[in-house]
Design a protein around this motif. Structure first.
Motif, mmCIF file in Angstrom:
data_model
loop_
_atom_site.group_PDB
_atom_site.id
_atom_site.type_symbol
_atom_site.label_atom_id
_atom_site.label_comp_id
_atom_site.label_asym_id
_atom_site.label_seq_id
_atom_site.Cartn_x
_atom_site.Cartn_y
_atom_site.Cartn_z
ATOM 1 N N GLY A 183 1.308 -1.205 -0.330
ATOM 2 C CA GLY A 183 0.277 -0.047 0.194
ATOM 3 C C GLY A 183 0.901 1.210 -0.263
ATOM 4 N N LEU A 184 -0.185 2.806 -0.442
ATOM 5 C CA LEU A 184 0.965 2.980 -0.309
ATOM 6 C C LEU A 184 0.258 4.524 0.464
ATOM 7 C CD1 LEU A 184 3.659 5.158 -1.522
ATOM 8 C CD2 LEU A 184 3.043 4.985 -3.478
ATOM 9 N N TYR A 185 0.718 5.456 1.290
ATOM 10 C CA TYR A 185 -0.226 6.809 1.131
ATOM 11 C C TYR A 185 0.217 8.290 0.712
ATOM 12 C CZ TYR A 185 -1.762 11.224 3.577
ATOM 13 O OH TYR A 185 -1.877 12.078 4.087
ATOM 14 N N GLU A 186 -0.419 9.297 -0.170
ATOM 15 C CA GLU A 186 0.979 10.365 -0.840
ATOM 16 C C GLU A 186 -0.434 10.843 -0.319
ATOM 17 O OE1 GLU A 186 -0.635 9.076 -5.265
ATOM 18 O OE2 GLU A 186 1.558 8.078 -4.896
ATOM 19 N N GLY A 187 0.651 11.916 0.490
ATOM 20 C CA GLY A 187 -0.119 13.317 0.998
ATOM 21 C C GLY A 187 0.923 13.912 1.960
ATOM 22 N N ILE A 188 -0.017 14.983 2.697
ATOM 23 C CA ILE A 188 0.381 15.084 3.425
ATOM 24 C C ILE A 188 -0.728 14.914 4.938
ATOM 25 C CG2 ILE A 188 -0.065 18.115 4.652
ATOM 26 C CD1 ILE A 188 -0.001 19.229 1.729
ATOM 27 N N PRO A 189 -0.170 14.905 5.276
ATOM 28 C CA PRO A 189 -0.707 13.663 7.147
ATOM 29 C C PRO A 189 -1.232 14.975 7.533
ATOM 30 C CG PRO A 189 1.518 12.986 6.710
ATOM 31 C CD PRO A 189 1.780 14.379 5.815
ATOM 32 N N LEU A 190 -2.646 15.203 8.178
ATOM 33 C CA LEU A 190 -3.571 15.977 9.049
ATOM 34 C C LEU A 190 -2.748 16.861 10.227
ATOM 35 C CD1 LEU A 190 -6.727 13.741 9.888
ATOM 36 C CD2 LEU A 190 -5.761 15.317 7.688
ATOM 37 N N ASP A 191 -1.528 16.264 10.388
ATOM 38 C CA ASP A 191 -1.294 16.398 11.425
ATOM 39 C C ASP A 191 -0.030 17.684 11.185
ATOM 40 O OD1 ASP A 191 1.325 15.112 10.844
ATOM 41 O OD2 ASP A 191 1.601 14.175 12.585
ATOM 42 N N ARG A 192 0.444 18.285 10.058
ATOM 43 C CA ARG A 192 0.635 19.086 9.209
ATOM 44 C C ARG A 192 0.550 19.765 7.991
ATOM 45 N NH1 ARG A 192 5.005 15.516 6.842
ATOM 46 N NH2 ARG A 192 5.341 14.202 8.871
ATOM 47 N N ARG A 193 -1.227 19.796 8.370
ATOM 48 C CA ARG A 193 -1.703 20.069 7.626
ATOM 49 C C ARG A 193 -2.301 21.557 8.151
ATOM 50 N NH1 ARG A 193 -6.577 16.594 5.078
ATOM 51 N NH2 ARG A 193 -5.046 14.839 4.025
ATOM 52 N N SER A 194 -2.572 22.444 7.163
ATOM 53 C CA SER A 194 -3.181 23.976 7.834
ATOM 54 C C SER A 194 -3.776 25.178 7.630
ATOM 55 C CB SER A 194 -1.626 25.049 7.778
ATOM 56 O OG SER A 194 -1.967 26.620 8.004
ATOM 57 N N VAL A 195 -4.720 25.739 7.438
ATOM 58 C CA VAL A 195 -5.588 26.121 6.979
ATOM 59 C C VAL A 195 -5.457 27.286 5.718
ATOM 60 C CG1 VAL A 195 -7.014 26.108 9.112
ATOM 61 C CG2 VAL A 195 -6.203 28.495 8.629
ATOM 62 N N PHE A 196 -3.982 27.658 5.687
ATOM 63 C CA PHE A 196 -3.179 27.798 4.976
ATOM 64 C C PHE A 196 -2.698 27.702 4.265
ATOM 65 C CE2 PHE A 196 -2.519 29.916 9.358
ATOM 66 C CZ PHE A 196 -3.248 31.371 9.215
ATOM 67 N N ASP A 197 -2.382 25.793 3.781
ATOM 68 C CA ASP A 197 -2.282 25.896 2.693
ATOM 69 C C ASP A 197 -3.237 25.796 0.786
ATOM 70 O OD1 ASP A 197 -0.792 24.111 4.140
ATOM 71 O OD2 ASP A 197 -1.552 22.864 4.361
ATOM 72 N N GLY A 198 -4.533 26.654 1.231
ATOM 73 C CA GLY A 198 -5.514 26.653 0.977
ATOM 74 C C GLY A 198 -5.604 25.468 -0.117
ATOM 75 N N TYR A 199 -5.891 25.659 -1.538
ATOM 76 C CA TYR A 199 -7.012 24.079 -2.114
ATOM 77 C C TYR A 199 -5.739 23.214 -2.252
ATOM 78 C CZ TYR A 199 -9.057 21.140 -5.997
ATOM 79 O OH TYR A 199 -9.356 19.800 -5.754
ATOM 80 N N ALA A 200 -5.948 21.685 -2.559
ATOM 81 C CA ALA A 200 -5.188 20.935 -2.155
ATOM 82 C C ALA A 200 -5.961 19.534 -2.913
ATOM 83 C CB ALA A 200 -4.252 20.582 -0.994
ATOM 84 N N GLN A 201 -5.122 19.240 -3.727
ATOM 85 C CA GLN A 201 -5.121 17.110 -4.269
ATOM 86 C C GLN A 201 -5.983 16.590 -3.013
ATOM 87 O OE1 GLN A 201 -6.020 16.865 -7.650
ATOM 88 N NE2 GLN A 201 -5.808 18.442 -7.713
ATOM 89 N N PRO A 202 -6.592 15.691 -3.203
ATOM 90 C CA PRO A 202 -7.140 14.689 -2.577
ATOM 91 C C PRO A 202 -5.911 13.773 -2.082
ATOM 92 C CG PRO A 202 -9.204 14.692 -4.166
ATOM 93 C CD PRO A 202 -7.973 15.463 -4.075
ATOM 94 N N ASP A 203 -5.430 13.500 -0.785
ATOM 95 C CA ASP A 203 -4.024 13.098 -0.048
ATOM 96 C C ASP A 203 -5.450 11.307 -1.373
ATOM 97 O OD1 ASP A 203 -3.551 14.503 0.810
ATOM 98 O OD2 ASP A 203 -3.311 13.756 2.481
ATOM 99 N N ARG A 204 -3.863 10.718 -1.299
ATOM 100 C CA ARG A 204 -4.336 9.280 -2.249
ATOM 101 C C ARG A 204 -3.977 7.727 -0.732
ATOM 102 N NH1 ARG A 204 -3.962 8.739 -8.166
ATOM 103 N NH2 ARG A 204 -1.672 7.720 -7.127
ATOM 104 N N ILE A 205 -4.461 6.991 -0.719
ATOM 105 C CA ILE A 205 -4.639 5.465 -0.543
ATOM 106 C C ILE A 205 -4.446 4.679 -1.324
ATOM 107 C CG2 ILE A 205 -4.802 4.358 1.394
ATOM 108 C CD1 ILE A 205 -5.227 6.007 3.223
ATOM 109 N N LEU A 206 -3.289 4.272 -1.473
ATOM 110 C CA LEU A 206 -3.305 3.299 -2.578
ATOM 111 C C LEU A 206 -3.339 1.858 -2.159
ATOM 112 C CD1 LEU A 206 -0.986 5.009 -5.520
ATOM 113 C CD2 LEU A 206 -3.653 4.591 -5.652
#
Length: 117
Positions: free
Chosen positions: A49-72
């Protein structure tokens, strides 16, 4: 190797997700993450399996729009490492939990401690 249909594999992934506590399932639903089943990992990669994205504990309201994270979740390797159908279903569950752990910012070491490695 254990081979099951794409439908049965998808059902096993759904069952793993359905087993989560309500508050975790709610957090995942709100996390902008998509869970996909792929037949094989990228060439040269030995992954279940693979996780691609920004973990929840590193996200910020200042990140703006981002593509959905993916779990494969990779169907081929999971079938190849499994002894029987029950083992395959358990490996699917562990893989889903492992990748969700990354979504929540958990390290490889912590995931292994929890038995999700």
């Amino acid at each position: 190797m254990v081979a099951i249909s794409e439908h049965d594999f998808s059902e096993a992934v759904d069952d793993a997700l359905d087993s989560l506590p309500d508050e975790i399932a709610r957090a995942i639903a709100e996390a902008n993450v998509v869970i996909l089943i792929e037949e094989e990992p990228p060439p040269g990669e030995n992954l279940l399996g693979l996780y691609e994205g920004i973990p929840l504990d590193r996200r910020s309201v200042f990140d703006g729009y981002a593509q959905p994270d993916r779990i494969l979740v990779f169907r081929g390797p999971l079938q190849r490492v499994s002894r029987d159908r029950d083992h395959l279903v358990e490996q699917i569950r562990v893989t889903v939990l492992h990748e969700l752990g990354h979504l929540f910012g958990m390290s490889e070491e912590r995931l292994h401690e929890l038995g999700w490695g």
